[in-house]
Design an enzyme around this catalytic site. Sequence first.
Site, short mmCIF file in Angstrom:
data_model
loop_
_atom_site.label_atom_id
_atom_site.label_comp_id
_atom_site.label_asym_id
_atom_site.label_seq_id
_atom_site.Cartn_x
_atom_site.Cartn_y
_atom_site.Cartn_z
N LYS A 1 10.71 -5.70 21.28
CA LYS A 1 9.73 -5.52 22.36
C LYS A 1 10.44 -5.93 23.64
O LYS A 1 10.83 -7.09 23.81
CB LYS A 1 8.48 -6.36 22.12
CG LYS A 1 7.38 -6.09 23.13
CD LYS A 1 6.08 -6.83 22.81
CE LYS A 1 4.99 -6.43 23.79
NZ LYS A 1 3.70 -7.12 23.52
N GLU B 1 33.90 -18.04 23.58
CA GLU B 1 34.06 -19.19 24.49
C GLU B 1 33.73 -20.50 23.79
O GLU B 1 34.15 -21.57 24.22
CB GLU B 1 33.16 -19.02 25.72
CG GLU B 1 33.71 -18.04 26.74
CD GLU B 1 32.90 -18.08 28.02
OE1 GLU B 1 33.08 -19.02 28.83
OE2 GLU B 1 32.06 -17.18 28.21
N TYR C 1 -8.82 -8.37 27.23
CA TYR C 1 -9.26 -7.84 25.95
C TYR C 1 -9.00 -8.86 24.89
O TYR C 1 -8.27 -9.83 25.09
CB TYR C 1 -8.55 -6.52 25.62
CG TYR C 1 -7.10 -6.69 25.26
CD1 TYR C 1 -6.12 -6.81 26.24
CD2 TYR C 1 -6.71 -6.77 23.93
CE1 TYR C 1 -4.79 -6.98 25.90
CE2 TYR C 1 -5.37 -6.95 23.59
CZ TYR C 1 -4.43 -7.06 24.58
OH TYR C 1 -3.12 -7.24 24.24
N THR D 1 1.82 -6.25 18.74
CA THR D 1 3.19 -5.94 19.15
C THR D 1 4.04 -7.18 19.44
O THR D 1 5.26 -7.10 19.45
CB THR D 1 3.20 -5.01 20.38
OG1 THR D 1 2.51 -5.66 21.44
CG2 THR D 1 2.58 -3.67 20.06
N ASP D 2 3.38 -8.33 19.70
CA ASP D 2 4.14 -9.51 20.14
C ASP D 2 5.20 -9.95 19.12
O ASP D 2 6.32 -10.30 19.50
CB ASP D 2 3.19 -10.68 20.41
CG ASP D 2 2.38 -10.49 21.68
OD1 ASP D 2 2.61 -9.50 22.40
OD2 ASP D 2 1.50 -11.34 21.95
N THR E 1 -3.35 -5.58 19.35
CA THR E 1 -3.97 -4.79 20.41
C THR E 1 -4.47 -3.46 19.89
O THR E 1 -5.44 -2.91 20.38
CB THR E 1 -2.94 -4.55 21.54
OG1 THR E 1 -2.63 -5.80 22.11
CG2 THR E 1 -3.48 -3.65 22.62
#
Length: 354
Positions: A188, A311, A49, A115-116, A36
């Site tokens: 993120k 557990e 975009y 950023t993903d 981005t």
Amino acid sequence: MATSISTRCSSARVCPESSMPDRRQARIALIATGGTIAGAQTGELSGGYRAGALSVDTLLEAVPSLAGLARVEPEQLVNVGSQNMSYAVWHALARRVDELMRADDITGIVITHGTDTLEETAYFLSLVLPHTKPVVLVGAMRPATAMSADGPRNIHSAVAVAVSPQSANRGPLVVMNDEVHYARHVQKMACGGVDAFDSPNAGRAGVVRGSRVSFYGRADIASAAADNVFPLSQLPATVWPRVEIAYACADMDGLLIDFMATHAQGIVLAGVGDGNATDAAVDAMMNASRSGVAVVRSTRTGSGSVGRNIEVDDDHGGFIAAYELNPQKARVLLTLALMAKRDRAEIQALFERY
Ligand code: GLU
């Protein structure tokens, strides 16, 4: 989608020759990979975009303040949305950064990235590169053409971090929204908003105010490269062990895990709570583990630390606990550990240390 990998340096310089700082100034290599931060909107105020639309030279034209910080030498490795980040790009990126780290005249390296999957790339680099010179990954949540785009400021902050001597020996750092984060801890947390990044367990590593960088603690980051755990020279260019992520939820059966076990060498459970899953899913994990698939338990909750034998009986199942690593980072570490042919006890130790 541009996926070809280039190691050709752009001839452009951030500082025009007339205002070039003297040679005592820092030299920062800036490797652009898309995202981005290099995105262009399809309409002025529309949400639409395309990531990875603008070249690195265009990005840097929007940050004239860099001339006061360093001589920045840009190069475009790829130009992709980071949802398309691949092992081939990681391989090329790691080798290029390693080369730049060895260059005496390079002070630090900045990587622009979508950023993903930014946290996955940062964590991968933290495992295969020495933690010597600063390596700073930076993205943006708003496209470069948006009103109040955050990219230019984030790039300025990233270069400020890369030139700071305090940033050395901390491994790759992530800079977003005036904050500095460690690769191991950053995540993120939201799919929108300039404050989308956080380090939910450890907290941010530091802050950037203008060009001033402050860290909250001393560098104390275990380095897999210093311990020669995953030598870069042994990293295959493309084909890496297959590790899948199984996402736990109510009423989960074992079908998907059974299927994964027939194709994968490793499975990471994005478990509910403390790395838990239904009895059916745990049975399927147990079968996978007995058939030789390495099974790691992590949590889908977004923070916390998944410990052993809480557990779920990890000793009985032959499972590995992810501790603080989220599922996507657990997948990165497990993939590299399988590549390095580590046994389960060794893999568990890697999760505790790196
Ligand atoms: N999906 C795009 C990417 O990861 C956009 C996300 C971003 O960069 O903020 O590159």
